[in-house]
Scaffold this motif. Structure first.
Motif, PDB file in Angstrom:
ATOM      1  N   UNK A 180       0.824  -1.209   0.000  1.00 25.89           N
ATOM      2  CA  UNK A 180       0.000   0.000   0.000  1.00 25.89           C
ATOM      3  C   UNK A 180       0.866   1.271   0.000  1.00 25.89           C
ATOM      4  N   UNK A 181       0.304   2.378  -0.492  1.00 33.92           N
ATOM      5  CA  UNK A 181       1.017   3.662  -0.419  1.00 33.92           C
ATOM      6  C   UNK A 181       1.399   3.963   1.024  1.00 33.92           C
ATOM      7  N   UNK A 182       2.645   4.300   1.268  1.00 36.98           N
ATOM      8  CA  UNK A 182       3.093   4.432   2.656  1.00 36.98           C
ATOM      9  C   UNK A 182       2.405   5.591   3.375  1.00 36.98           C
ATOM     10  N   UNK A 183       1.973   6.594   2.628  1.00 33.31           N
ATOM     11  CA  UNK A 183       1.429   7.788   3.288  1.00 33.31           C
ATOM     12  C   UNK A 183       0.100   7.548   3.985  1.00 33.31           C
TER      13      UNK A 183
ATOM     14  N   UNK B  39       6.976  -1.722   7.331  1.00 28.13           N
ATOM     15  CA  UNK B  39       8.252  -1.714   6.637  1.00 28.13           C
ATOM     16  C   UNK B  39       8.092  -1.071   5.258  1.00 28.13           C
ATOM     17  N   UNK B  40       8.922  -0.072   5.009  1.00 30.70           N
ATOM     18  CA  UNK B  40       8.884   0.596   3.713  1.00 30.70           C
ATOM     19  C   UNK B  40       9.564  -0.305   2.685  1.00 30.70           C
ATOM     20  N   UNK B  41       8.921  -0.475   1.542  1.00 39.95           N
ATOM     21  CA  UNK B  41       9.483  -1.311   0.479  1.00 39.95           C
ATOM     22  C   UNK B  41      10.668  -0.616  -0.205  1.00 39.95           C
ATOM     23  N   UNK B  42      11.477  -1.376  -0.950  1.00 35.59           N
ATOM     24  CA  UNK B  42      12.639  -0.778  -1.634  1.00 35.59           C
ATOM     25  C   UNK B  42      12.252   0.373  -2.561  1.00 35.59           C
ATOM     26  N   UNK B  43      10.997   0.407  -3.046  1.00 32.99           N
ATOM     27  CA  UNK B  43      10.604   1.520  -3.929  1.00 32.99           C
ATOM     28  C   UNK B  43      10.503   2.852  -3.195  1.00 32.99           C
ATOM     29  N   UNK B  44      10.543   2.811  -1.853  1.00 32.10           N
ATOM     30  CA  UNK B  44      10.470   4.047  -1.075  1.00 32.10           C
ATOM     31  C   UNK B  44       9.082   4.664  -1.034  1.00 32.10           C
ATOM     32  N   UNK B  45       8.139   4.079  -1.748  1.00 38.21           N
ATOM     33  CA  UNK B  45       6.800   4.683  -1.831  1.00 38.21           C
ATOM     34  C   UNK B  45       5.715   3.844  -1.162  1.00 38.21           C
ATOM     35  N   UNK B  46       5.927   2.556  -1.134  1.00 38.80           N
ATOM     36  CA  UNK B  46       4.900   1.679  -0.567  1.00 38.80           C
ATOM     37  C   UNK B  46       5.434   0.975   0.676  1.00 38.80           C
ATOM     38  N   UNK B  47       4.500   0.457   1.453  1.00 38.85           N
ATOM     39  CA  UNK B  47       4.882  -0.348   2.614  1.00 38.85           C
ATOM     40  C   UNK B  47       4.393  -1.778   2.423  1.00 38.85           C
ATOM     41  N   UNK B  48       5.093  -2.700   3.112  1.00 38.54           N
ATOM     42  CA  UNK B  48       4.759  -4.117   3.025  1.00 38.54           C
ATOM     43  C   UNK B  48       3.562  -4.410   3.932  1.00 38.54           C
ATOM     44  N   UNK B  49       2.416  -3.835   3.549  1.00 42.36           N
ATOM     45  CA  UNK B  49       1.182  -4.045   4.309  1.00 42.36           C
ATOM     46  C   UNK B  49       0.234  -4.867   3.468  1.00 42.36           C
ATOM     47  N   UNK B  50      -0.673  -5.556   4.130  1.00 44.63           N
ATOM     48  CA  UNK B  50      -1.638  -6.368   3.377  1.00 44.63           C
ATOM     49  C   UNK B  50      -2.987  -6.384   4.097  1.00 44.63           C
ATOM     50  N   UNK B  51      -4.044  -6.157   3.332  1.00 42.35           N
ATOM     51  CA  UNK B  51      -5.410  -6.295   3.852  1.00 42.35           C
ATOM     52  C   UNK B  51      -6.054  -7.498   3.179  1.00 42.35           C
ATOM     53  N   UNK B  52      -6.759  -8.275   3.960  1.00 41.08           N
ATOM     54  CA  UNK B  52      -7.515  -9.382   3.354  1.00 41.08           C
ATOM     55  C   UNK B  52      -8.976  -8.973   3.224  1.00 41.08           C
ATOM     56  N   UNK B  53      -9.450  -8.959   1.974  1.00 45.02           N
ATOM     57  CA  UNK B  53     -10.852  -8.630   1.708  1.00 45.02           C
ATOM     58  C   UNK B  53     -11.599  -9.927   1.415  1.00 45.02           C
ATOM     59  N   UNK B  54     -12.744 -10.102   2.072  1.00 45.27           N
ATOM     60  CA  UNK B  54     -13.542 -11.297   1.784  1.00 45.27           C
ATOM     61  C   UNK B  54     -14.930 -10.879   1.282  1.00 45.27           C
ATOM     62  N   UNK B  55     -15.527 -11.705   0.433  1.00 47.50           N
ATOM     63  CA  UNK B  55     -16.843 -11.353  -0.106  1.00 47.50           C
ATOM     64  C   UNK B  55     -17.827 -11.078   1.029  1.00 47.50           C
TER      65      UNK B  55
END
Lengths: 463, 463
Positions: free
Chosen positions: A356-359, A366-382
């Motif tokens: 996701x966008x880090x902002x 944890x900020x990803x190597x791209x410097x723009x995103x973070x290693x975050x994850x949301x699980x969406x279920x129906x």
């Protein structure tokens, strides 16, 4: 009182056949003709009720029994007869019906349809209805399934504290807690509240998360989870908000974002499978009367492979969808409810949205190597939307300090947490799952107020 | 990171023998001679550490590894060799040691003896010590054993609310909770705090018990239990008091005091047996270094038959003991710590003390036919004192109302609870068990601060 749980009889009916049994419970309804009648008796140990047959001349208090009102408590002694031809697998031919406490017409749960809104007003009685019998048993079984999954897989259950003097989450979202006399608060010279006489000598809150403490324990036990109540002061009356709810927060050392998604997927499938196995009648009832398709949805989930997709690719799909959105999807923005719905439909099942966008995300991710995103994850279920939110944590001391500065996080009260990065730090990840969200997903109900025994929402702290 | 839990290797060492394994964890200590050395490596998934052998010329960073400090995190790849002759059952001959995060001399847990008092000051790091590794794993396993016992026996797990507007427990024992600005409280005309703008619109507390709500659920599901955090504002600094702790509160319909004692005894034995089976190394460590005789005490418990004796007969024994008491035992009085100790020693094991003078017990307890005592029971265990407290509940509406009047209990906020006696009331009983008391009993430690991950006590809400 020596009696047998109705659940036990349903489980081992052959063992009890042609034998005398004694059961106790609450009358759901009584039907009677001239000289015999039926009691629909439920003791709450299982979803099913047992049919009691009572006959004039056999039970000494026939007329009193025949006129029993719903909700009355009785103890029945009788013989168990298997009835393979009938709808119910057996019945009890009563030799004795002890009326323990007969209700009258003031009993609020008369035999008729009651709206969930009305039932919320009698939260102390609604568990006696079939709907809430099903919901709250699924809640209990799901809670156990969660403990079972984590314990079987070597996780340590840790009770993180609720009382805290750290306000780094944003103190406006946390309840304040005090032992001071609110009618007569001690004041500092500057006229502010003087906490020095409070029990902890400081301004104290109830926390909204056990994550920070969980991380400390993960860096000792490798794999831990919390499962406890959580509080938010949000003043919003929606179907998805409550001010008190339960949360599960696992935290895993030596684990990156991919590893985290593996765990989330395995855990959820394990819990759903356990509930399917242990609550078949409850789920069948909900599937029939509350949420058609529920069983198929749950059965599909345990066989499916969850999609994993970057936030930016989700945005591209949304932009190219041709849909008219209330909230325009953007590459640096959050994902709205309408987008969640679209994307789980698009992939026909649960979707992990990652990177996701880090902002728009928290300081500890944890900020990803791209410097723009973070290693975050949301699980969406129906249908239930976001069920879990997690991330890989920033394990580097300097980078974490820099992020705290960027985001204006006061690090004083969490120095111990920051210092974990100096003392044997390692790659680690964790997630949070709102337990009520899971209950909503498992039962197909649509209001969080019906997933909690005694819900607390703004201006509503009854019972 | 693909790695194997050290617990898994200990469990299936033959499977891993002569194979390459990868483990990750924290260095307990490093010893080395000229060109080879040993790492004592622990990952917290089990009590045991694994011995890693590293050799110059084999691992490329020999000198860096040899000078590693305690607490450093490493990832080790190597071959697993069974060592049937040695103290440890196997060792890992390292081919690669990745240093993830090396600590320096500022790491507070250097390899030496630390007092528990010092360790409390580093609550975020103390779980890495052997002592707290043992205590907190036993805590986790015991929590699971409790869930397991109740779920296997058909109880419903219910999450009773913590936020409450009812102050019937005595509001001075409860924390007040607010969303109002404490520096600038709104006032009523009379100058008191005006709660109308508070989130719930009323004065709100954190409750100290889920019993009342538990009773409502027991009168629907027959057998229920709670397991959650509890709060007391008690301003006392002793070895047995904490302001935040966890409690288990089962409640059973159609159950009298004798039935309740049966359940308490069976549950405790089941939990102790489960911990004995699943934490043998942790218990052996505590038996050796903390509480000699611990294993024997626990093994004795599961084989013993608990004594059941009336309060008045306990008093007679105490009076006839010939002991000099700090507190003189009386037939209408409570039982002091010194008496508890004497009586468990007298009977050589756990003792149920039942039928207490009604004047020193709570309003909701059932008054016995003698009119003087209530059907209450405390379970006293050797060393840990009172472990559980329970009672048969007054199920008669009029009698309960009369007791509330006698004891000046404000029934307005608990009208729903009282009304349960009109709507299918029945004989029912329940008890509460302080979870930390159980942890103290199971581990042989003597201070509640060491049984809780991050303890909260007066003027101490750090971390």
């Amino acid at each position: 009182m020596l009696k047998t749980d109705i659940k036990e009889i349903f489980k081992n009916k052959v063992k009890y056949a042609q034998k005398e049994v004694r059961v106790a419970g609450w009358v759901r309804s009584v039907r009677n003709s001239k000289n015999f009648g039926f009691i629909d008796l439920n003791d709450g140990t299982c979803f099913e009720s047992v049919q009691v047959v009572f006959e004039e001349g056999v039970v000494s208090n026939y007329n009193a029994v025949a006129s029993l009102n719903a909700g009355s408590s009785v103890c029945v002694t009788g013989n168990l007869l298997l009835t393979p031809e009938a709808k119910q697998p057996f019945e009890i031919k009563a030799t004795k019906v002890d009326i323990l406490n007969a209700t009258d017409e003031s009993y609020p749960l008369q035999k008729k349809h009651h709206s969930v809104e009305f039932l919320r007003e009698i939260a102390h009685l609604r568990p006696r209805t079939r709907l809430f019998n099903a919901i709250f048993r699924i809640r209990s079984v799901a809670a156990y399934a969660i403990h079972r999954y984590f314990q079987d897989n070597g996780y340590l259950y840790v009770h993180t504290p609720l009382l805290t003097t750290a306000d780094c989450e944003g103190s406006d979202q946390m309840f304040k807690v005090t032992t001071l006399d609110m009618d007569n608060l001690p004041k500092t010279k500057g006229g502010k509240c003087d906490y020095s006489a409070d029990l902890f000598g400081k301004k104290t809150y109830i926390t909204g998360s056990g994550q920070l403490h969980g991380e400390a324990f993960a860096l000792a036990f490798s794999k831990i989870y919390t499962f406890g109540p959580t509080f938010r002061t949000e003043n919003s009356n929606t179907k998805t908000h409550a001010n008190e709810f339960w949360m599960i927060e696992p935290e895993i050392a030596f684990c990156d974002l991919d590893g985290l998604m593996d765990i989330e997927e395995e855990m959820l499938k394990s819990v759903v499978a356990y509930v399917l196995e242990n609550c078949p009648t409850e789920l069948a009832y909900l599937d029939s009367f509350i949420s058609p398709g529920l069983l198929q949805k749950l059965n599909n989930l345990i066989k499916s492979k969850f999609t994993r997709i970057d936030h930016k690719d989700v945005i591209t799909i949304l932009k190219n969808s041709g849909e008219k959105w209330d909230f325009e999807p953007t590459y640096d923005g959050d994902i709205a409810k309408e987008h969640e719905k679209y994307i789980t439909k698009y992939f026909g099942g649960p979707v992990f949205i990652k990177n996701w966008p880090k902002d728009i995300k928290a300081y500890y991710m944890k900020v990803n190597p791209d410097g723009k995103t973070v290693a975050a994850v949301d699980l969406e279920v129906p249908e239930a939307g976001e069920l879990m939110g997690g991330s890989q944590r920033e394990e580097d001391y300097d980078k974490l300090i820099a992020r705290c500065k960027e985001l204006n996080v006061n690090t004083d009260p969490i120095e111990w947490f920051i210092n974990l990065r100096k003392f044997g730090s390692c790659e680690h990840s964790g997630f949070g799952m709102g337990f009520e969200r899971l209950v909503i997903y498992l039962t197909g109900i649509d209001n969080i107020r019906d997933s909690i025994p005694f819900p607390r929402t703004p201006r509503n702290c009854e019972f």
